[in-house]
Write an enzyme that holds these catalytic residues in place. Structure first.
Site, PDB file in Angstrom:
ATOM      1  N   CYS A   1      90.901  56.984  -0.528  1.00 26.35           N
ATOM      2  CA  CYS A   1      90.395  58.243  -1.106  1.00 26.35           C
ATOM      3  C   CYS A   1      90.680  59.459  -0.227  1.00 26.35           C
ATOM      4  CB  CYS A   1      88.902  58.136  -1.371  1.00 26.35           C
ATOM      5  SG  CYS A   1      88.545  56.990  -2.703  1.00 26.35           S
TER       6      CYS A   1
ATOM      7  N   HIS B   1      85.799  65.366  -1.841  1.00 28.22           N
ATOM      8  CA  HIS B   1      86.210  64.191  -2.618  1.00 28.22           C
ATOM      9  C   HIS B   1      85.058  63.829  -3.561  1.00 28.22           C
ATOM     10  CE1 HIS B   1      87.586  60.327  -3.797  1.00 28.22           C
ATOM     11  NE2 HIS B   1      86.691  59.673  -3.092  1.00 28.22           N
TER      12      HIS B   1
ATOM     13  N   ASN C   1      85.653  59.243 -10.112  1.00 26.98           N
ATOM     14  CA  ASN C   1      86.419  59.199  -8.857  1.00 26.98           C
ATOM     15  C   ASN C   1      87.880  58.874  -9.187  1.00 26.98           C
ATOM     16  OD1 ASN C   1      87.563  58.668  -6.382  1.00 26.98           O
ATOM     17  ND2 ASN C   1      85.929  57.310  -5.662  1.00 26.98           N
TER      18      ASN C   1
HETATM   19  O1  UT7 Z   1      85.632  56.934  -2.868  1.00 26.84           O
HETATM   20  C1  UT7 Z   1      85.711  55.826  -2.025  1.00 26.84           C
HETATM   21  C2  UT7 Z   1      84.446  55.601  -1.314  1.00 26.84           C
HETATM   22  N1  UT7 Z   1      83.447  55.063  -2.199  1.00 26.84           N
HETATM   23  C3  UT7 Z   1      82.265  55.632  -2.257  1.00 26.84           C
HETATM   24  O2  UT7 Z   1      82.025  56.636  -1.649  1.00 26.84           O
HETATM   25  C4  UT7 Z   1      81.201  54.909  -3.062  1.00 26.84           C
HETATM   26  C5  UT7 Z   1      79.962  54.790  -2.214  1.00 26.84           C
HETATM   27  N2  UT7 Z   1      78.884  54.053  -2.864  1.00 26.84           N
HETATM   28  C6  UT7 Z   1      78.188  54.538  -3.922  1.00 26.84           C
HETATM   29  O3  UT7 Z   1      78.492  55.581  -4.442  1.00 26.84           O
HETATM   30  C7  UT7 Z   1      76.967  53.772  -4.361  1.00 26.84           C
HETATM   31  O4  UT7 Z   1      76.677  52.777  -3.415  1.00 26.84           O
HETATM   32  C8  UT7 Z   1      77.109  53.126  -5.766  1.00 26.84           C
HETATM   33  C9  UT7 Z   1      77.081  54.202  -6.834  1.00 26.84           C
HETATM   34  C10 UT7 Z   1      78.380  52.313  -5.851  1.00 26.84           C
HETATM   35  C11 UT7 Z   1      75.903  52.212  -6.036  1.00 26.84           C
HETATM   36  O5  UT7 Z   1      74.691  52.943  -5.901  1.00 26.84           O
HETATM   37  P1  UT7 Z   1      73.514  52.405  -4.973  1.00 26.84           P
HETATM   38  O6  UT7 Z   1      72.401  53.360  -5.117  1.00 26.84           O
HETATM   39  O7  UT7 Z   1      74.065  52.173  -3.595  1.00 26.84           O
HETATM   40  O8  UT7 Z   1      73.116  51.051  -5.665  1.00 26.84           O
HETATM   41  P2  UT7 Z   1      73.162  49.560  -5.080  1.00 26.84           P
HETATM   42  O9  UT7 Z   1      74.548  49.072  -4.979  1.00 26.84           O
HETATM   43  O10 UT7 Z   1      72.287  49.483  -3.855  1.00 26.84           O
HETATM   44  O11 UT7 Z   1      72.430  48.787  -6.242  1.00 26.84           O
HETATM   45  C12 UT7 Z   1      71.060  49.078  -6.606  1.00 26.84           C
HETATM   46  C13 UT7 Z   1      70.721  48.261  -7.834  1.00 26.84           C
HETATM   47  C14 UT7 Z   1      71.132  46.798  -7.724  1.00 26.84           C
HETATM   48  O12 UT7 Z   1      70.161  46.028  -8.379  1.00 26.84           O
HETATM   49  P3  UT7 Z   1      69.032  45.222  -7.542  1.00 26.84           P
HETATM   50  O13 UT7 Z   1      69.795  44.347  -6.585  1.00 26.84           O
HETATM   51  O14 UT7 Z   1      68.257  46.318  -6.822  1.00 26.84           O
HETATM   52  O15 UT7 Z   1      68.273  44.512  -8.590  1.00 26.84           O
HETATM   53  C15 UT7 Z   1      72.405  46.721  -8.525  1.00 26.84           C
HETATM   54  O16 UT7 Z   1      72.650  45.448  -9.052  1.00 26.84           O
HETATM   55  O17 UT7 Z   1      71.420  48.781  -8.973  1.00 26.84           O
HETATM   56  C16 UT7 Z   1      72.128  47.715  -9.613  1.00 26.84           C
HETATM   57  N3  UT7 Z   1      73.341  48.262 -10.217  1.00 26.84           N
HETATM   58  C17 UT7 Z   1      73.381  48.798 -11.441  1.00 26.84           C
HETATM   59  N4  UT7 Z   1      72.425  48.954 -12.385  1.00 26.84           N
HETATM   60  C18 UT7 Z   1      72.788  49.552 -13.530  1.00 26.84           C
HETATM   61  C19 UT7 Z   1      74.592  48.349  -9.669  1.00 26.84           C
HETATM   62  N5  UT7 Z   1      75.428  48.929 -10.535  1.00 26.84           N
HETATM   63  C20 UT7 Z   1      74.684  49.201 -11.648  1.00 26.84           C
HETATM   64  C21 UT7 Z   1      75.018  49.800 -12.871  1.00 26.84           C
HETATM   65  N6  UT7 Z   1      74.029  49.966 -13.786  1.00 26.84           N
HETATM   66  N7  UT7 Z   1      76.256  50.258 -13.164  1.00 26.84           N
END
Ligand code: UT7
Length: 330
Positions: free
Chosen positions: A115, A255, A285
Site C-alpha cells: 500500500c 492512504h 482500499n
Molecule cells: O492497507 C494495507 C494495510 N491494511 C490496513 O491498514 C488494515 C488494518 N486493519 C483494519 O483496518 C481492521 O483491523 C479491520 C477493518 C480489518 C478489522 O477491524 P477490527 O476492528 O480490527 O476487527 P477485528 O478483526 O478485531 O474483529 C472484531 C470482530 C471479530 O469478531 P469476534 O472475534 O469479536 O467475535 C470478527 O470476526 O469483528 C468480526 N468481523 C466482522 N463482523 C462483521 C470481522 N470482519 C467482519 C465483518 N462483518 N466484515
C-alpha cells in the site's frame, strides 16, 4: 539552481461496477453498520470482464493525464507503475501501460511496496527529475484488488476495491513539488499481511489453490495497530523536518485503508477533518491508487503553494510520508 519535481497534472479512472455493502451482505456474514463504523467504507469499484488486468485502468488514467496536461506521449522519459496486482509477473505492467498510452520513447518498470507503492514510486521518480536527467516522468498507481480478494473472507473482502490514477512530474526551479520524504520498511511485518502463493517460494499448484493461498492474508488487528502508530509517527516527523505547523498544512493526503487510521493520523498532526482528503467511502482500499485517486478527486480544491502531507502504510511492512508543495491552480 535547485531542481524539484513538481506534480503538474493528475488523471484517474475507476471502473463502473459499484460493489455496495448491501451486496457484500449477500456474500458473507456482515452488515453495512459494522463495515461503516469499523472502516468508513460504503462501496467500492470492481473491474469486471474476462482478461482485464490492472493495466486496463492504468492506461485510462495515463491517457487522461496526458490529455489534461497536453503532453505528447512520445515526450515521456520514464513511467513507473506502482502495483501489487500486475497483469502478470512479467513483463512489467508499466510496459503494458506505456504501450497502451502511446508512450514509446520511455523506459518503464513496476514498483511494489504494497500500500506504500505509490509513495515509493513517487519518491523514486522525483529523483530522476531532481538529478536533471529527465523532464517528464509519469507515476501511475493501478491495482485490481478484486483479483486477489477472497469473497468468502468477511474480514478482508469488505476492504478492497479497484482503481488507478496517475501524476506527471516535471522540473521546477521555484520550490514547488516533492520537497521531503521519509520512507520506511520493516520486513518482519511479512507475517501479518501477505499473499502466500504464486511467487517463487510457493508456485501455483493444486495444493496452493485448494488452500486458497492466492488471496490476501491479513491479521487485521495487528496491522491496524502498526498502521496507526507508524503513519502518524512518520507524518509528524516530516512536518517537524520541514518546520510545518498544523496551520501550515493545507491537506493531509492519506492512504485510504481505514477511516479510523486516517482520523488517528490527522489527530496526531493536529489537522481538522476539513483538511483531510477522504474517498474511502466510495472506493475502499485501492492499494497503490488511493493517494493519486485522492489528488484526482480533490484537484479542483487545491491551490498553488498548498502544503500537502502524503502518508501511507502497507504490507511489508512499508510506510512513509512526503511533503509536496502543490504547483498549480486548476
Ligand atoms: O492497507 C494495507 C494495510 N491494511 C490496513 O491498514 C488494515 C488494518 N486493519 C483494519 O483496518 C481492521 O483491523 C479491520 C477493518 C480489518 C478489522 O477491524 P477490527 O476492528 O480490527 O476487527 P477485528 O478483526 O478485531 O474483529 C472484531 C470482530 C471479530 O469478531 P469476534 O472475534 O469479536 O467475535 C470478527 O470476526 O469483528 C468480526 N468481523 C466482522 N463482523 C462483521 C470481522 N470482519 C467482519 C465483518 N462483518 N466484515
Amino acid at each position: 539552481m535547485k531542481i524539484t519535481a513538481a506534480i503538474t497534472g493528475v488523471g484517474g479512472y475507476v471502473p463502473d461496477y459499484v460493489l455496495t455493502n448491501q451486496e457484500l451482505e449477500q456474500l458473507v456474514d456482515t452488515n453495512d453498520e459494522w463495515i461503516m463504523t469499523r472502516t468508513g467504507i460504503k462501496e467500492r469499484r470492481i473491474l469486471k470482464g474476462k482478461d482485464q488486468g490492472a493495466s486496463v485502468m492504468g492506461i485510462k488514467a495515463v491517457k487522461q493525464l496526458l490529455e489534461k496536461t497536453n503532453t505528447d506521449p512520445t515526450e515521456v522519459d520514464l513511467l513507473i507503475c506502482a502495483t501489487v496486482t500486475p497483469d502478470m509477473l512479467f513483463p512489467a505492467t508499466a510496459n503494458i501501460i506505456s504501450n497502451g498510452a502511446g508512450i514509446t520513447k520511455a523506459f518503464s518498470y513496476d514498483m511494489n511496496a504494497a500500500c506504500s507503492s505509490f509513495l515509493y514510486a513517487l519518491a523514486t521518480g522525483a529523483q530522476f527529475i531532481q538529478s536533471g536527467l529527465h523532464k517528464k516522468v509519469v507515476i501511475v498507481g493501478a491495482d485490481k484488488m478484486s483479483a486477489i480478494v477472497d469473497y468468502s473472507d468477511r474480514a478482508n473482502c469488505i476492504l478492497f476495491g479497484d482503481g488507478a490514477a496517475a501524476v506527471l512530474l516535471e522540473p521546477n526551479t521555484d520550490g514547488y513539488g516533492v520537497l521531503d520524504q521519509v520512507l520506511c520498511t520493516d520486513g518482519s511485518g511479512e507475517a501479518y499481511l501477505h499473499q502466500k502463493a504464486g511467487g517463487s517460494r510457493r508456485p501455483p499448484s493444486a495444493e496452493t489453490l485448494a488452500n486458497r493461498e492466492h488471496f490476501i492474508y491479513q491479521e487485521g488487528a495487528t496491522v491496524f495497530k502498526f498502521a496507526v502508530k507508524s503513519m502518524a509517527d512518520v507524518a509528524a516527523q516530516v512536518m517537524a523536518r520541514q518546520h510545518l505547523s498544523h496551520d501550515d498544512v493545507a491537506w493531509l493526503v492519506p492512504h485510504q485503508a481505514n477511516k479510523r487510521i486516517i482520523d488517528a493520523t490527522a489527530h496526531r498532526m493536529g489537522v481538522g477533518p476539513e483538511k483531510v482528503m477522504l474517498n474511502i467511502q466510495r472506493y475502499g482500499n485501492t492499494t497503490s491508487a488511493t493517494i493519486p485517486l485522492c489528488l484526482w478527486d480533490y484537484e479542483k480544491q487545491l491551490h498553488k503553494g498548498d502544503n500537502l502531507i502524503l502518508a501511507a502504510f502497507g504490507g511489508g511492512f512499508t510506510w512513509g510520508a512526503m511533503h509536496v508543495k502543490w504547483a498549480y491552480n486548476s
